[in-house]
Design a protein around this motif. Structure first.
Motif, PDB file in Angstrom:
ATOM      1  N   ASP A 134      79.630  31.796  -5.099  1.00 17.92           N
ATOM      2  CA  ASP A 134      78.273  31.876  -4.551  1.00 17.92           C
ATOM      3  C   ASP A 134      78.156  32.688  -3.269  1.00 17.92           C
ATOM      4  O   ASP A 134      77.438  32.300  -2.339  1.00 17.92           O
ATOM      5  CB  ASP A 134      77.732  30.462  -4.319  1.00 17.92           C
ATOM      6  N   TYR A 182      73.965  24.999   5.356  1.00 18.93           N
ATOM      7  CA  TYR A 182      73.861  24.896   3.898  1.00 18.93           C
ATOM      8  C   TYR A 182      74.676  23.695   3.417  1.00 18.93           C
ATOM      9  O   TYR A 182      75.665  23.303   4.036  1.00 18.93           O
ATOM     10  CB  TYR A 182      74.336  26.176   3.210  1.00 18.93           C
ATOM     11  N   ASN A 207      66.830  21.639   0.679  1.00 21.07           N
ATOM     12  CA  ASN A 207      67.474  20.682  -0.211  1.00 21.07           C
ATOM     13  C   ASN A 207      66.906  19.287   0.022  1.00 21.07           C
ATOM     14  O   ASN A 207      66.606  18.543  -0.919  1.00 21.07           O
ATOM     15  CB  ASN A 207      68.988  20.689   0.036  1.00 21.07           C
ATOM     16  N   THR A 248      72.906  25.456  -0.876  1.00 23.18           N
ATOM     17  CA  THR A 248      71.506  25.721  -0.536  1.00 23.18           C
ATOM     18  C   THR A 248      71.208  25.266   0.886  1.00 23.18           C
ATOM     19  O   THR A 248      71.902  24.417   1.449  1.00 23.18           O
ATOM     20  CB  THR A 248      70.538  24.967  -1.475  1.00 23.18           C
ATOM     21  N   ASP A 249      70.151  25.813   1.436  1.00 23.19           N
ATOM     22  CA  ASP A 249      69.696  25.406   2.754  1.00 23.19           C
ATOM     23  C   ASP A 249      69.479  23.899   2.789  1.00 23.19           C
ATOM     24  O   ASP A 249      68.817  23.329   1.913  1.00 23.19           O
ATOM     25  CB  ASP A 249      68.392  26.130   3.093  1.00 23.19           C
ATOM     26  N   TYR A 303      82.795  27.797  -3.372  1.00 21.25           N
ATOM     27  CA  TYR A 303      81.658  28.683  -3.142  1.00 21.25           C
ATOM     28  C   TYR A 303      82.079  30.070  -2.658  1.00 21.25           C
ATOM     29  O   TYR A 303      81.338  31.038  -2.818  1.00 21.25           O
ATOM     30  CB  TYR A 303      80.683  28.054  -2.148  1.00 21.25           C
ATOM     31  N   ASP A 324      72.025  31.968  -1.261  1.00 21.38           N
ATOM     32  CA  ASP A 324      71.234  30.733  -1.270  1.00 21.38           C
ATOM     33  C   ASP A 324      69.976  30.929  -2.108  1.00 21.38           C
ATOM     34  O   ASP A 324      69.153  31.788  -1.812  1.00 21.38           O
ATOM     35  CB  ASP A 324      70.871  30.359   0.168  1.00 21.38           C
ATOM     36  N   TYR A 333      67.655  28.683  -2.327  1.00 22.53           N
ATOM     37  CA  TYR A 333      66.586  27.891  -1.720  1.00 22.53           C
ATOM     38  C   TYR A 333      66.044  28.488  -0.424  1.00 22.53           C
ATOM     39  O   TYR A 333      65.122  27.939   0.175  1.00 22.53           O
ATOM     40  CB  TYR A 333      67.084  26.472  -1.427  1.00 22.53           C
TER      41      TYR A 333
END
Length: 346
Positions: A65, A104, A136, A131-132, A61, A80, A82
């Motif tokens: 990301d 995350y 999630n 994602t959070d 990541y 993120d 989300y």
């Protein structure tokens, strides 16, 4: 009959990408259509994941990301999809979570229970994003969809992106729960599903709520009619962004394969859209997301071949201005662009 064409006549504008992909990476799809095209995309994407594991996703990541260096106040933070939380890579990994913003984790956008955690799909970056954790958990293993009055989680200034609620999209049980991502990321998730369906074309993904999205009899090349309608809508309404291009490039460097529907967004139309069996994919007409004439967030990546300008059946608006590009005549009316015969690309 008048047809319109938005060709992105800003062909003089250079797309904000500095990297390229050699066309030979995709050379076997040139001239193909239907099942042959799908099978060749499967062969290409099978080049990865390489040297990956579920644990290695955390470090991957850092490459795939995080916000880029030119993101004011966000550079280096987890991007993120989300939530609006700016997590620090490595410092806020779940663990446990009490609320939005706690930490995350690694979200299988295509829930792992749907495919029985089969490897290597279980750790494939093509569909697993940070994602959070709380959001999630809310998403759980529900299918993606659209809902009118879903529940959006929040905690102080930390707000979830996406909501859970009763489906309102045709083809899904009206009373059933679905998770709807925010509009800005719907295309991202649609293209992740397209990647997964061609990469793992023979894998059963129909467990739990997966049967709403996938089938195991190869109709629609593995998607249900509901999924085709939903994902193609999202794919068209939320075109490829620079975020996706950068992530795809990072995925290539980390696990050795790419998402073809980010590189050539028009490919989706050849498998599930308006070019299925009516056209053969051609590099001569395709515009890749890494080509200078492709405009991120706007283009669908296809140039139609114009018909004879003297076609008497063509209804041409002669009040339009004319532009000649690469030997092709285009008519510009306001912000719209047409072929000489009035055919619209978008």
């Amino acid at each position: 009959m008048k047809k319109h064409l938005f060709f992105l006549f800003a062909l003089l504008v250079t797309a904000p990408t500095a990297w390229t992909v050699d066309q030979t990476y995709y050379e076997t799809i040139d001239g193909t259509t239907g099942a042959t095209l799908r099978n060749e995309l499967c062969n290409i994407t099978r080049l990865g994941p390489q040297n990956m594991s579920y644990e290695k996703l955390w470090t991957a990541y850092y490459t795939t990301d995080v916000y880029p260096e030119d993101s004011v106040g966000k550079a280096g933070k987890i991007w993120d999809m989300y939530s609006n939380v700016l997590f620090t890579p490595g410092n806020h990994q779940c663990g446990t979570y009490a609320h939005v913003g706690s930490c995350y984790n690694r979200e299988h956008s295509l829930p792992k229970s749907w495919f029985n955690e089969q490897r290597p799909a279980y750790y494939d970056l093509g569909h697993i994003v940070p994602t959070d954790g709380k959001v999630n958990g809310q998403r759980s293993n529900y299918a993606f969809g659209e809902c009118a009055n879903g529940t959006r989680l929040s905690y102080g200034d930390h707000v979830g992106k996406g909501k859970l609620g009763a489906s309102t999209f045709p083809g899904y049980s009206i009373s059933a729960q679905v998770f709807e991502p925010d509009d800005e990321y719907k295309g991202d998730f649609a293209r992740m599903y397209m990647y997964m369906r061609v990469r793992y074309k023979d894998m059963d993904m129909t467990n739990d709520h997966g049967h709403w999205m996938f089938n195991d009899n190869d109709v629609n090349f593995g998607f249900t009619y509901y999924a085709v309608d939903l994902l193609m809508k999202w794919h068209r309404q939320d075109p490829v962004s620079k975020k996706e291009v950068d992530r795809n490039n990072g995925m290539d460097s980390v696990q050795g394969n790419r998402n073809p529907f980010i590189d050539y967004p028009i490919l989706a139309e050849f498998l599930w859209g308006n070019k299925l069996y009516t056209h053969h994919f051609s590099f001569e007409n395709a515009i890749a997301s890494f080509d200078p004439e492709f405009i991120l967030g706007v283009s669908d990546g296809w140039k139609e071949t114009p018909e004879d300008i003297n076609d008497t059946n063509a209804d041409i608006n002669h009040t339009a201005s004319k532009q000649l590009k690469d030997g092709q005549l285009y008519l510009i009316i306001g912000e719209a662009v047409y072929t000489a015969t009035g055919q619209r690309i978008r």
